[in-house]
Design an enzyme around this catalytic site. Structure first.
Site, mmCIF file in Angstrom:
data_model
loop_
_atom_site.group_PDB
_atom_site.id
_atom_site.type_symbol
_atom_site.label_atom_id
_atom_site.label_comp_id
_atom_site.label_asym_id
_atom_site.label_seq_id
_atom_site.Cartn_x
_atom_site.Cartn_y
_atom_site.Cartn_z
ATOM 1 C CG HIS A 227 -2.054 1.040 1.182
ATOM 2 N ND1 HIS A 227 -1.913 2.580 1.275
ATOM 3 C CD2 HIS A 227 -3.287 0.759 0.995
ATOM 4 C CE1 HIS A 227 -2.907 2.968 1.164
ATOM 5 N NE2 HIS A 227 -3.915 1.991 1.294
ATOM 6 N N PRO A 228 0.632 2.372 -0.780
ATOM 7 C CG PRO A 228 -0.414 3.936 -2.235
ATOM 8 C CD PRO A 228 -0.507 2.511 -2.018
#
Length: 379
Positions: A227-228
């Site tokens: 996940h960024p």
């Protein structure tokens, strides 16, 4: 209790997946959906296969329960006139031809709404009615959305979603737009036009990715399963598969550290906050990966749940559907050609008190309901 759309007549010119998925949702809510099909084999999905279930495509069966079928040859004036008569008593017309096709056939929104001012006319296309006539195939819309550029291995090629997500999202948006138009008509008495571009539906899924670029100038990049903005928030490999770990705040990370017998991690300066864990994700993963790889995914699910940590298995489609069966989330209908055989499909994805989760009517045989529809709608 009557279904919420009981008595609503929908003349459905939709083909293949996107529009038929939208009208499936409406049929499940009680609408009378009349599926208009070509005399040249009907909806294309009738021949999509294998697999077939007693000579009927499983693809077709998945999205056409609850509908009645009538064949109309829109190249013939007599059938076009019959289509106009049916539209004259319909509440909703749905179509997903290329922009301009229905107008050239004399079945466009302006003409039909002039004859039936309460009519809601819904058109689904690749780019919208005023932005080009190019075809809107799911693969093309996925590619144009940018989503494949952030999907797949970090160093690999762009990956599309394994499900036909552009078609399905467009179908959901079609349903939503029609329901909004029906609600407005209840208050105003007037119909309307619903324009559903597939590309806009796909862009809407970018949400926080779009905001990151539009407001902070940050172009999202491919991160595999990471996940960024949150970490650890991804699958980890176990001895027999993968488990998803969702650590959305510092409290959960402290619990994870304790559950893995390393409470000191939550005090490590590199991992003390989510932004720091995102910055040092590689160092953290080097600690986590060998631990998860030491036990089965089932072990870790139960162990982590004991610490109130969000963790769940990554499963195959057969495993997911077996789970749905156990929860009673599979519906069945008679086979169109063999009433002794059952056809299994997925029900509506939300429940409404007092309303069945799927239409009672099975998927139709081609032109099965011609006389019945003409009697019910035009007599």
């Amino acid at each position: 209790m009557q279904p919420p759309l009981d008595g609503i007549r929908i003349l459905d010119f939709g083909r293949v997946l996107s529009a038929p998925y939208g009208t499936l949702n409406l049929a499940d809510l009680g609408a009378d959906v009349v599926k208009v099909e070509s005399p040249r084999g009907g909806d294309d999905t009738r021949s999509f296969g294998p697999p077939f279930v007693d000579d009927i495509s499983s693809y077709f069966l998945s999205i056409n329960r609850g509908k009645r079928s009538i064949v109309l040859d829109l190249k013939e004036e007599g059938d076009r006139n019959l289509a106009r008569r049916l539209a004259g008593v319909a509440d909703v017309v749905v179509e997903n031809f290329r922009p301009g096709v229905m107008r050239r056939l004399g079945l466009g929104a302006d003409g039909l709404r002039q004859e039936n001012p309460r009519l809601i006319y819904a058109s689904l296309s690749g780019y919208g009615q005023d932005r080009g006539t190019e075809p809107g195939y799911d693969l093309m819309m996925q590619g144009l959305s940018g989503i494949p550029s952030i999907t797949g291995p970090v160093e690999g090629a762009p990956y599309k979603c394994g499900a036909s997500i552009a078609d399905l999202v467009a179908g959901m948006n079609l349903t939503q737009g029609i329901l909004a138009a029906l609600y407005r008509r209840e208050r105003t008495g007037r119909g309307g036009f619903v324009d559903v571009p597939m590309i806009d539906g796909m862009l809407s899924l970018l949400t926080y990715h779009a905001s990151a670029y539009l407001n902070a100038g940050v172009a999202p990049r491919r991160m595999g399963n990471g996940h960024p903005s949150i970490h650890p928030f991804q699958p980890y490999e176990c001895t027999n598969g993968y488990i998803n770990i969702c650590i959305g705040n510092d409290r959960l990370f402290a619990l994870l550290s304790k559950a893995l017998a390393h409470p000191e991690w939550s005090e490590d300066f590199r991992f003390q906050s989510n932004p720091l864990r995102v910055e040092h994700r590689r160092e953290l993963d080097e600690l986590l990966e060998p631990i998860f790889l030491s036990q089965s995914k089932e072990y870790w699910r139960e162990h982590l749940r004991g610490f109130s940590i969000p963790a769940e298995l990554v499963v195959s489609i057969p495993e997911a559907l077996d789970g749905a069966k156990k929860r009673g989330r599979i519906t069945s209908h008679a086979h169109p050609k063999n009433p002794k055989k059952k056809v299994y499909t997925l029900p509506r994805p939300f429940s409404l008190d007092g309303v069945p989760d799927a239409a009672k009517r099975r998927a139709p045989r081609l032109d099965e309901h011609r006389e019945e529809v003409l009697r019910d709608w035009l007599s």
